[in-house]
Design an enzyme around this catalytic site. Structure first.
Site, short mmCIF file in Angstrom:
data_model
loop_
_atom_site.label_atom_id
_atom_site.label_comp_id
_atom_site.label_asym_id
_atom_site.label_seq_id
_atom_site.Cartn_x
_atom_site.Cartn_y
_atom_site.Cartn_z
N LYS A 95 13.53 6.27 -12.19
CA LYS A 95 12.64 6.35 -11.02
C LYS A 95 13.12 5.42 -9.91
O LYS A 95 13.08 5.75 -8.73
CB LYS A 95 11.19 6.02 -11.43
CG LYS A 95 10.20 6.12 -10.27
CD LYS A 95 8.75 5.92 -10.68
CE LYS A 95 7.85 5.88 -9.44
NZ LYS A 95 6.43 5.63 -9.74
N PHE B 62 2.63 6.87 -13.39
CA PHE B 62 1.20 6.80 -13.05
C PHE B 62 0.94 7.61 -11.79
O PHE B 62 1.85 8.18 -11.20
CB PHE B 62 0.78 5.33 -12.87
CG PHE B 62 1.34 4.67 -11.63
CD1 PHE B 62 2.67 4.30 -11.56
CD2 PHE B 62 0.53 4.42 -10.54
CE1 PHE B 62 3.19 3.69 -10.41
CE2 PHE B 62 1.04 3.81 -9.38
CZ PHE B 62 2.37 3.45 -9.33
N ASP C 228 0.88 -1.16 0.00
CA ASP C 228 0.00 0.00 0.00
C ASP C 228 0.92 1.22 0.00
O ASP C 228 1.90 1.27 0.74
CB ASP C 228 -0.90 -0.01 1.23
CG ASP C 228 -2.20 0.74 0.97
OD1 ASP C 228 -2.78 0.57 -0.12
OD2 ASP C 228 -2.66 1.48 1.87
N THR C 229 0.59 2.15 -0.88
CA THR C 229 1.44 3.34 -1.03
C THR C 229 0.61 4.60 -0.86
O THR C 229 -0.54 4.65 -1.30
CB THR C 229 2.10 3.34 -2.43
OG1 THR C 229 2.99 2.23 -2.52
CG2 THR C 229 2.89 4.62 -2.66
N TYR D 258 0.50 10.02 -9.00
CA TYR D 258 0.94 11.39 -8.75
C TYR D 258 2.33 11.67 -9.31
O TYR D 258 2.95 12.68 -8.97
CB TYR D 258 0.93 11.66 -7.24
CG TYR D 258 -0.43 11.50 -6.61
CD1 TYR D 258 -1.33 12.55 -6.55
CD2 TYR D 258 -0.82 10.27 -6.06
CE1 TYR D 258 -2.59 12.40 -5.96
CE2 TYR D 258 -2.08 10.11 -5.48
CZ TYR D 258 -2.95 11.18 -5.44
OH TYR D 258 -4.20 11.02 -4.87
N ASP D 259 2.85 10.80 -10.16
CA ASP D 259 4.23 10.95 -10.66
C ASP D 259 4.49 12.30 -11.31
O ASP D 259 5.60 12.84 -11.20
CB ASP D 259 4.55 9.83 -11.67
CG ASP D 259 4.97 8.54 -10.99
OD1 ASP D 259 5.26 8.58 -9.78
OD2 ASP D 259 5.00 7.50 -11.67
N HIS E 81 10.42 5.15 -3.45
CA HIS E 81 9.85 4.49 -2.26
C HIS E 81 9.67 2.99 -2.51
O HIS E 81 10.02 2.17 -1.68
CB HIS E 81 8.49 5.14 -1.97
CG HIS E 81 7.68 5.43 -3.21
ND1 HIS E 81 8.09 6.35 -4.14
CD2 HIS E 81 6.55 4.88 -3.71
CE1 HIS E 81 7.23 6.36 -5.15
NE2 HIS E 81 6.30 5.48 -4.91
N ARG E 82 9.12 2.65 -3.67
CA ARG E 82 8.85 1.24 -3.98
C ARG E 82 10.15 0.46 -4.05
O ARG E 82 10.28 -0.63 -3.50
CB ARG E 82 8.07 1.16 -5.30
CG ARG E 82 7.63 -0.22 -5.69
CD ARG E 82 6.49 -0.20 -6.70
NE ARG E 82 5.27 0.34 -6.13
CZ ARG E 82 4.77 1.55 -6.39
NH1 ARG E 82 5.36 2.34 -7.27
NH2 ARG E 82 3.68 1.98 -5.80
P1 ITT Z 1 -3.62 -2.13 -5.39
O1 ITT Z 1 -4.32 -1.81 -4.12
O2 ITT Z 1 -4.38 -3.09 -6.26
O3 ITT Z 1 -2.19 -2.55 -5.19
P2 ITT Z 1 -3.92 0.71 -5.92
O4 ITT Z 1 -3.71 1.56 -7.13
O5 ITT Z 1 -5.27 0.75 -5.26
O6 ITT Z 1 -3.51 -0.78 -6.30
P3 ITT Z 1 -2.78 1.86 -3.53
O7 ITT Z 1 -3.96 1.59 -2.69
O8 ITT Z 1 -1.43 1.59 -2.93
O9 ITT Z 1 -2.80 1.04 -4.90
O10 ITT Z 1 -2.96 3.32 -4.06
C1 ITT Z 1 -2.03 4.21 -4.03
C2 ITT Z 1 -2.31 5.30 -5.02
O11 ITT Z 1 -1.22 6.18 -4.85
C3 ITT Z 1 -2.29 4.84 -6.49
O12 ITT Z 1 -3.55 4.61 -7.03
C4 ITT Z 1 -1.61 6.03 -7.15
O13 ITT Z 1 -2.56 7.04 -7.41
C5 ITT Z 1 -0.68 6.52 -6.08
N1 ITT Z 1 0.67 5.93 -6.21
C6 ITT Z 1 1.14 4.77 -5.69
N2 ITT Z 1 2.41 4.57 -6.03
C7 ITT Z 1 2.77 5.62 -6.77
C8 ITT Z 1 3.95 5.99 -7.44
O14 ITT Z 1 5.04 5.24 -7.42
N3 ITT Z 1 3.94 7.14 -8.13
C9 ITT Z 1 2.86 7.92 -8.18
N4 ITT Z 1 1.70 7.64 -7.59
C10 ITT Z 1 1.64 6.50 -6.89
#
Ligand code: ITT
Length: 190
Positions: free
Chosen positions: A170, A147, A67-68, A149-150, A175-176
């Site tokens: 990247k 994708f 979760d990010t 907020y990049d 973070h990832r």
């Molecule tokens: P899953 O739960 O299926 O993994 P998700 O898109 O719902 O996919 P998150 O709940 O972690 O994933 O959502 C985090 C959101 O934050 C995601 O939809 C993006 O808008 C943003 N996000 C996550 N990682 C990012 C990154 O590396 N760069 C930019 N935006 C990011």
């Protein structure tokens, strides 16, 4: 083999470029699992656990999720755990970005960080790994790669947004990548 419990293809692409074949990972799609994974909690840690536990309960196989969130200082940590569904018309990346930029209109303090929590379930036990990337929110969208907020995030140490970078670039900051590096180290040491 590990199942990556995500429905976000961008995350899968980044994961593959980071792992580079080191660990065999199957996305939900590749594993033939079609499910909307719940994210009902108020923390990244709990949501990550919910995702990996959901998939483990279905498959009984080792798996991980992540979760990010984008945490913006001047917005008291928002959108944070709500990053995926910040705007009313949820999950459209454009709307989420617009909401952030509107809220921050005229703000001097543009410090923010991306935080990734990985939840790994291995032989029924859960382990978590964290990766943080600090940076700044731009005044407008720049770049078309990536994708989420990049296009409005410049990581510390660069003058480009994530959306102006290739995946490899990247990964130098992200973070990832930091969270996955810990996951790899853990897996290599057991
Ligand atoms: P899953 O739960 O299926 O993994 P998700 O898109 O719902 O996919 P998150 O709940 O972690 O994933 O959502 C985090 C959101 O934050 C995601 O939809 C993006 O808008 C943003 N996000 C996550 N990682 C990012 C990154 O590396 N760069 C930019 N935006 C990011």
């Amino acid at each position: 083999m590990l199942i990556f419990a995500t429905n976000n293809q961008n995350k899968v692409n980044e994961m593959n470029s980071i792992l580079n074949g080191l660990i065999e990972v199957k996305s939900l799609k590749e594993a033939g699992i079609e499910i909307e994974i719940p994210e009902p909690h108020n923390t990244l840690e709990e949501n990550a656990r919910e995702k990996s536990a959901t998939i483990f309960n279905i498959t009984n196989k080792n798996c991980f999720s992540e979760d990010t969130g984008l945490e913006i200082d001047a917005l008291n940590g928002e959108p944070g755990v709500k990053s995926a569904r910040y705007a009313e018309d949820e999950s459209a990346y454009k709307n989420n970005i617009e909401k952030v930029l509107n809220k921050m209109d005229g703000f001097q303090n543009r410090s923010a960080q991306f935080k990734t929590i990985i939840s790994l379930i291995l032989e029924e036990k859960e382990y978590q790994f964290e990766g943080i990337c600090k940076g700044q929110i731009t005044a407008s969208e720049i770049g078309t790669n990536g994708f989420g907020y990049d296009a409005i995030f410049i990581p510390e140490g660069s003058d480009k947004t994530f959306a102006e970078m290739s995946l490899d670039e990247k990964n130098k900051f992200s973070h990832r990548k930091k969270a996955v590096t810990q996951l790899i180290t853990f897996l290599m040491n057991i």
